[in-house]
Design a protein around this motif. Structure first.
Motif, PDB file in Angstrom:
ATOM      1  N   ASP A 134       6.932 -11.061  33.636  1.00  0.00           N
ATOM      2  CA  ASP A 134       6.551 -11.718  32.380  1.00  0.00           C
ATOM      3  C   ASP A 134       7.256 -11.082  31.183  1.00  0.00           C
ATOM      4  O   ASP A 134       6.831 -11.204  30.046  1.00  0.00           O
ATOM      5  CB  ASP A 134       5.036 -11.671  32.189  1.00  0.00           C
ATOM      6  N   THR A 135       8.356 -10.439  31.439  1.00  0.00           N
ATOM      7  CA  THR A 135       9.068  -9.641  30.441  1.00  0.00           C
ATOM      8  C   THR A 135       9.440 -10.429  29.186  1.00  0.00           C
ATOM      9  O   THR A 135       9.303  -9.916  28.070  1.00  0.00           O
ATOM     10  CB  THR A 135      10.337  -9.029  31.068  1.00  0.00           C
ATOM     11  N   LEU A 136       9.909 -11.649  29.344  1.00  0.00           N
ATOM     12  CA  LEU A 136      10.377 -12.396  28.176  1.00  0.00           C
ATOM     13  C   LEU A 136       9.238 -12.778  27.238  1.00  0.00           C
ATOM     14  O   LEU A 136       9.385 -12.665  26.020  1.00  0.00           O
ATOM     15  CB  LEU A 136      11.156 -13.641  28.604  1.00  0.00           C
ATOM     16  N   VAL A 137       8.104 -13.192  27.766  1.00  0.00           N
ATOM     17  CA  VAL A 137       6.997 -13.548  26.872  1.00  0.00           C
ATOM     18  C   VAL A 137       6.272 -12.306  26.361  1.00  0.00           C
ATOM     19  O   VAL A 137       5.768 -12.285  25.245  1.00  0.00           O
ATOM     20  CB  VAL A 137       6.009 -14.555  27.515  1.00  0.00           C
ATOM     21  N   ARG A 138       6.252 -11.257  27.161  1.00  0.00           N
ATOM     22  CA  ARG A 138       5.620 -10.008  26.719  1.00  0.00           C
ATOM     23  C   ARG A 138       6.400  -9.377  25.574  1.00  0.00           C
ATOM     24  O   ARG A 138       5.840  -8.739  24.692  1.00  0.00           O
ATOM     25  CB  ARG A 138       5.511  -9.030  27.899  1.00  0.00           C
ATOM     26  N   HIS A 139       7.704  -9.586  25.573  1.00  0.00           N
ATOM     27  CA  HIS A 139       8.584  -9.005  24.546  1.00  0.00           C
ATOM     28  C   HIS A 139       9.304 -10.103  23.751  1.00  0.00           C
ATOM     29  O   HIS A 139      10.453  -9.932  23.335  1.00  0.00           O
ATOM     30  CB  HIS A 139       9.606  -8.074  25.199  1.00  0.00           C
ATOM     31  N   VAL A 140       8.619 -11.217  23.519  1.00  0.00           N
ATOM     32  CA  VAL A 140       9.262 -12.355  22.869  1.00  0.00           C
ATOM     33  C   VAL A 140       9.735 -12.020  21.457  1.00  0.00           C
ATOM     34  O   VAL A 140      10.763 -12.545  20.997  1.00  0.00           O
ATOM     35  CB  VAL A 140       8.350 -13.611  22.899  1.00  0.00           C
ATOM     36  N   GLU A 141       9.055 -11.131  20.753  1.00  0.00           N
ATOM     37  CA  GLU A 141       9.507 -10.761  19.404  1.00  0.00           C
ATOM     38  C   GLU A 141      10.822  -9.991  19.454  1.00  0.00           C
ATOM     39  O   GLU A 141      11.666 -10.144  18.569  1.00  0.00           O
ATOM     40  CB  GLU A 141       8.428  -9.976  18.663  1.00  0.00           C
ATOM     41  N   VAL A 142      11.014  -9.181  20.481  1.00  0.00           N
ATOM     42  CA  VAL A 142      12.281  -8.472  20.665  1.00  0.00           C
ATOM     43  C   VAL A 142      13.396  -9.487  20.919  1.00  0.00           C
ATOM     44  O   VAL A 142      14.495  -9.389  20.361  1.00  0.00           O
ATOM     45  CB  VAL A 142      12.178  -7.449  21.822  1.00  0.00           C
ATOM     46  N   LEU A 143      13.103 -10.480  21.753  1.00  0.00           N
ATOM     47  CA  LEU A 143      14.082 -11.531  22.027  1.00  0.00           C
ATOM     48  C   LEU A 143      14.413 -12.311  20.757  1.00  0.00           C
ATOM     49  O   LEU A 143      15.584 -12.569  20.461  1.00  0.00           O
ATOM     50  CB  LEU A 143      13.556 -12.474  23.117  1.00  0.00           C
TER      51      LEU A 143
END
Length: 159
Positions: A26-35
């Motif tokens: 779930d890395t992308l949604v967990r770190h969506v602000e970084v993305l």
């Protein structure tokens, strides 16, 4: 060594699929602000228009239009992936990741398709918006928070 050649069409409209190495994470949604920040910084240095984007837990789809006279979508996507990776701890790193100075977060390549008609454009934008429904994450695109659906009010493009 692979000799894959990507098309180089200045001002192209391009659809992308970009995956994490760890499908199911779930890395992308967990770190969506970084993305998001990686995208903002990259757009500031190498502009492009975001026509559609959806971020799912382990992959993302997007449609971009490049500036007139510019065909370099690959450097932009690489910069986004690199900035995102730089802000996170390493994933499961193999020897090949170490050699290439990768963190083992993204799959090395991404899939791209140059959009050649208004009909194709609409189909790929709809694909972005409907993807969270397709994956069983929500029942309607408006329930998924990480989508350009909310920016564009997508209702009139759905079948």
């Amino acid at each position: 060594m692979s000799a894959y050649l990507r098309p180089k069409v200045p001002g192209a409209c391009v659809f992308f699929t970009v995956n994490l190495v760890d499908r199911g994470a779930d890395t992308l949604v967990r770190h969506v602000e970084v993305l998001r920040q990686a995208v903002v910084v990259t757009k500031g240095k190498r502009p492009f228009r975001i026509d559609a984007w959806v971020v799912l837990p382990d992959h993302m789809h997007c449609v971009w239009t490049l500036p007139e006279g510019d065909a370099d979508f690959s450097t932009r996507m690489g910069a986004i992936k690199g900035r995102f990776s730089k802000a996170l701890p390493e994933g499961r790193v193999r020897a090949s990741h170490i050699i290439r100075r990768e963190k083992g977060i993204w799959q090395r390549r991404f899939w791209e398709h140059h959009i050649r008609s208004e009909e194709e454009f609409g189909a790929y934008v709809r694909y972005c918006w409907i993807n969270p429904v397709k994956h069983g994450l929500v029942e309607h695109p408006d329930a998924w928070p990480h989508s350009s659906w909310h920016r564009d009010g997508g209702g009139d493009l759905l079948p």
